[in-house]
Design an enzyme around this catalytic site. Structure first.
Site, PDB file in Angstrom:
ATOM      1  N   SER A  83       0.866  -1.180   0.000  1.00 20.21           N
ATOM      2  CA  SER A  83       0.000   0.000   0.000  1.00 20.21           C
ATOM      3  C   SER A  83       0.901   1.229   0.000  1.00 20.21           C
ATOM      4  O   SER A  83       2.071   1.145   0.403  1.00 20.21           O
ATOM      5  CB  SER A  83      -0.875  -0.014   1.257  1.00 20.21           C
ATOM      6  OG  SER A  83      -1.551   1.211   1.399  1.00 20.21           O
ATOM      7  N   LYS A  91      -9.313  -5.888 -14.208  1.00 18.09           N
ATOM      8  CA  LYS A  91      -9.847  -5.173 -15.358  1.00 18.09           C
ATOM      9  C   LYS A  91     -10.091  -3.716 -14.968  1.00 18.09           C
ATOM     10  O   LYS A  91     -10.192  -3.441 -13.777  1.00 18.09           O
ATOM     11  CB  LYS A  91     -11.119  -5.836 -15.913  1.00 18.09           C
ATOM     12  CG  LYS A  91     -12.200  -6.231 -14.910  1.00 18.09           C
ATOM     13  CD  LYS A  91     -12.774  -5.301 -13.912  1.00 18.09           C
ATOM     14  CE  LYS A  91     -13.626  -4.203 -14.367  1.00 18.09           C
ATOM     15  NZ  LYS A  91     -14.246  -3.423 -13.227  1.00 18.09           N
TER      16      LYS A  91
HETATM   17  N1  LIG Z   1     -13.568  -8.044 -10.750  1.00 17.89           N
HETATM   18  C1  LIG Z   1     -14.464  -7.368 -10.067  1.00 17.89           C
HETATM   19  O1  LIG Z   1     -15.546  -7.861  -9.754  1.00 17.89           O
HETATM   20  C2  LIG Z   1     -14.153  -5.981  -9.625  1.00 17.89           C
HETATM   21  C3  LIG Z   1     -14.957  -5.325  -8.688  1.00 17.89           C
HETATM   22  C4  LIG Z   1     -14.574  -4.056  -8.266  1.00 17.89           C
HETATM   23  C5  LIG Z   1     -13.426  -3.474  -8.795  1.00 17.89           C
HETATM   24  N2  LIG Z   1     -12.689  -4.143  -9.724  1.00 17.89           N
HETATM   25  C6  LIG Z   1     -11.469  -3.541 -10.279  1.00 17.89           C
HETATM   26  O2  LIG Z   1     -10.491  -3.495  -9.240  1.00 17.89           O
HETATM   27  C7  LIG Z   1      -9.682  -2.333  -9.363  1.00 17.89           C
HETATM   28  C8  LIG Z   1      -9.739  -1.550  -8.067  1.00 17.89           C
HETATM   29  O3  LIG Z   1     -11.071  -1.266  -7.727  1.00 17.89           O
HETATM   30  P1  LIG Z   1     -11.496  -0.974  -6.193  1.00 17.89           P
HETATM   31  O4  LIG Z   1     -12.956  -0.767  -6.224  1.00 17.89           O
HETATM   32  O5  LIG Z   1     -10.897  -1.986  -5.313  1.00 17.89           O
HETATM   33  O6  LIG Z   1     -10.788   0.437  -6.017  1.00 17.89           O
HETATM   34  P2  LIG Z   1     -10.511   1.292  -4.695  1.00 17.89           P
HETATM   35  O7  LIG Z   1     -10.918   0.552  -3.489  1.00 17.89           O
HETATM   36  O8  LIG Z   1     -11.061   2.666  -4.950  1.00 17.89           O
HETATM   37  O9  LIG Z   1      -8.918   1.474  -4.787  1.00 17.89           O
HETATM   38  C9  LIG Z   1      -8.061   0.408  -4.758  1.00 17.89           C
HETATM   39  C10 LIG Z   1      -6.715   0.844  -4.224  1.00 17.89           C
HETATM   40  O10 LIG Z   1      -5.939   1.468  -5.240  1.00 17.89           O
HETATM   41  C11 LIG Z   1      -4.870   2.147  -4.593  1.00 17.89           C
HETATM   42  N3  LIG Z   1      -4.515   3.403  -5.245  1.00 17.89           N
HETATM   43  C12 LIG Z   1      -3.308   3.691  -5.739  1.00 17.89           C
HETATM   44  N4  LIG Z   1      -3.278   4.923  -6.248  1.00 17.89           N
HETATM   45  C13 LIG Z   1      -4.494   5.438  -6.112  1.00 17.89           C
HETATM   46  C14 LIG Z   1      -5.065   6.690  -6.438  1.00 17.89           C
HETATM   47  N5  LIG Z   1      -4.370   7.649  -7.066  1.00 17.89           N
HETATM   48  N6  LIG Z   1      -6.341   6.890  -6.114  1.00 17.89           N
HETATM   49  C15 LIG Z   1      -7.055   5.929  -5.524  1.00 17.89           C
HETATM   50  N7  LIG Z   1      -6.546   4.691  -5.182  1.00 17.89           N
HETATM   51  C16 LIG Z   1      -5.275   4.476  -5.467  1.00 17.89           C
HETATM   52  C17 LIG Z   1      -5.296   2.348  -3.141  1.00 17.89           C
HETATM   53  O11 LIG Z   1      -4.519   1.444  -2.396  1.00 17.89           O
HETATM   54  P3  LIG Z   1      -3.457   1.921  -1.297  1.00 17.89           P
HETATM   55  O12 LIG Z   1      -4.009   3.167  -0.682  1.00 17.89           O
HETATM   56  O13 LIG Z   1      -3.444   0.762  -0.386  1.00 17.89           O
HETATM   57  O14 LIG Z   1      -2.163   2.150  -2.000  1.00 17.89           O
HETATM   58  C18 LIG Z   1      -6.723   1.897  -3.131  1.00 17.89           C
HETATM   59  O15 LIG Z   1      -7.127   1.355  -1.895  1.00 17.89           O
HETATM   60  C19 LIG Z   1     -10.199  -1.608 -10.600  1.00 17.89           C
HETATM   61  O16 LIG Z   1      -9.431  -2.006 -11.688  1.00 17.89           O
HETATM   62  C20 LIG Z   1     -11.619  -2.127 -10.757  1.00 17.89           C
HETATM   63  O17 LIG Z   1     -12.094  -2.091 -12.094  1.00 17.89           O
HETATM   64  C21 LIG Z   1     -13.024  -5.374 -10.108  1.00 17.89           C
END
Ligand SMILES: NC(=O)c1ccc[n+]([C@@H]2O[C@H](COP(=O)([O-])OP(=O)(O)OC[C@H]3O[C@@H](n4cnc5c(N)ncnc54)[C@H](OP(=O)(O)O)[C@@H]3O)[C@@H](O)[C@H]2O)c1
Length: 314
Positions: free
Chosen positions: A36, A97
């Site tokens: 992270s 993705k």
């Molecule tokens: N397959 C599925 O069913 C599914 C479902 C939801 C999402 N996804 C995919 O998973 C990925 C992440 O989605 P999520 O919903 O988990 O996202 P999220 O919770 O908003 O963010 C994931 C992590 O990305 C990191 N990060 C690094 N730089 C960042 C920035 N500039 N702004 C925000 N976050 C940043 C942060 O981790 P740290 O703070 O720990 O560094 C954050 O906790 C995307 O590609 C999305 O399309 C897939």
């Protein structure tokens, strides 16, 4: 297999639950490390989710010689750079993705994977699920005749989510949820598309809020897709054939498949097929990566590099 999660956010938690479930099944996975930008966040995540190591930067996590596979779970715009970081350090990678924000980025990553001879996979989970084979088998059995059209929709009320709104994070409906509609169409009708018509609306930030996409295939078949970040939709995918249709409940994680023969009944399906019990549904993509790595492959056959290329180009 020692697995590390890069980015301690929402989907990273779902993957952690998946890995715990796989371990409980006796599968060869270890919840090894989490990276992270914030060490305290990493420590809390590692403790709560059951990872052995917490790292306060993504690059620290990737320096670990014991780490086998990195799962990238960050916003879309960061995927390319982070996959390249993994490949530079000799790490196999399973990236959420959308694979990248655009086609040139995807090409760069796929070239690097080839040069380094390291597994690089897209975590588009529906490609790896048993429902895909079930649908393929029903269509091959000619149960619904020749497929001439399909519709699919996927929408959630996510227009307030930071990574969806911001263009610099490659937000928007298409890259976040539209990819599932496109993958659904591609898994049924292939990729020989003659023409694409798309219209949409935008959020104030400029990213797409809703997209209506029609794909015209050289075979004559048509796919009509609706994706949106503005509201929650019924998530159905319907595949229309000359003798009946298939209705897939939730194209984002199919829960059941119905076979309909309207000449017999418009009220009830002829058959309802539940999908096999799953941990979360993410286990299939992890297993595919493990298999591919054991076989020395740099891609998963469920989502080969050529398909990733076609997707990011179109
Ligand atoms: N397959 C599925 O069913 C599914 C479902 C939801 C999402 N996804 C995919 O998973 C990925 C992440 O989605 P999520 O919903 O988990 O996202 P999220 O919770 O908003 O963010 C994931 C992590 O990305 C990191 N990060 C690094 N730089 C960042 C920035 N500039 N702004 C925000 N976050 C940043 C942060 O981790 P740290 O703070 O720990 O560094 C954050 O906790 C995307 O590609 C999305 O399309 C897939």
């Amino acid at each position: 297999m020692k697995i590390g999660v890069l980015g301690a956010g929402g989907i990273a938690r779902s993957m952690s639950a998946t890995l715990r479930g796989m371990r409980a099944n006796g599968e060869d996975v270890e919840l090894w490390s989490v990276g992270s930008r914030d060490i305290r966040k990493a420590e809390q995540f590692a403790k709560r989710e059951g990872f052995q190591k917490a790292c306060g930067s993504y690059s620290d996590m990737l320096e670990d010689p014991d780490l086998d596979l990195v799962y990238i779970a960050t916003p879309h715009a960061l995927h390319a750079e982070q996959m390249l970081m993994c490949l530079e350090r000799g790490k196999a990678v399973l990236c959420e993705k959308a694979f990248t924000g655009n086609a040139p980025q995807a090409e760069k990553v796929l070239q690097a994977a080839k040069e380094k001879n390291i597994l690089t996979a897209e975590a588009i989970w529906t490609r790896y699920m048993p429902s895909r084979g079930m649908i393929r088998d029903i269509l091959a059995s000619d149960e619904i005749g020749e497929v001439t059209a399909l519709t699919a929709n996927l929408g959630y009320t996510i227009s307030g989510v930071e990574r969806i709104i911001r263009p610099e994070l490659a937000g928007g409906a298409l890259l976040d949820v539209g990819v599932y509609c496109l993958n659904f169409a591609s898994m049924v009708l292939g990729d020989d598309i003659e023409r694409t018509c798309a219209v949409g609306t935008r959020m104030e930030s400029g990213v797409d809020a809703l997209d209506q996409i029609t794909l015209f295939y050289r075979s004559g078949a048509v796919a009509d897709l609706l994706t949106t970040a503005l509201c929650t939709t019924d998530r159905y995918g319907v595949i229309y054939g000359t003798r009946g249709f298939l209705r897939v409940e939730n194209i984002n994680n199919p829960s059941r498949i119905e076979i309909w023969h309207p000449d017999r009944s418009h009220l009830f399906p002829s058959q309802v097929l539940p999908v096999p019990h799953q941990i979360t549904g993410y286990e299939y993509e992890v297993r595919a990566c493990m298999r591919a790595m054991q076989e020395g492959q740099i891609e998963c056959s469920e989502m080969p590099h050529e398909e990733i290329r076609l997707f990011t180009e179109s």
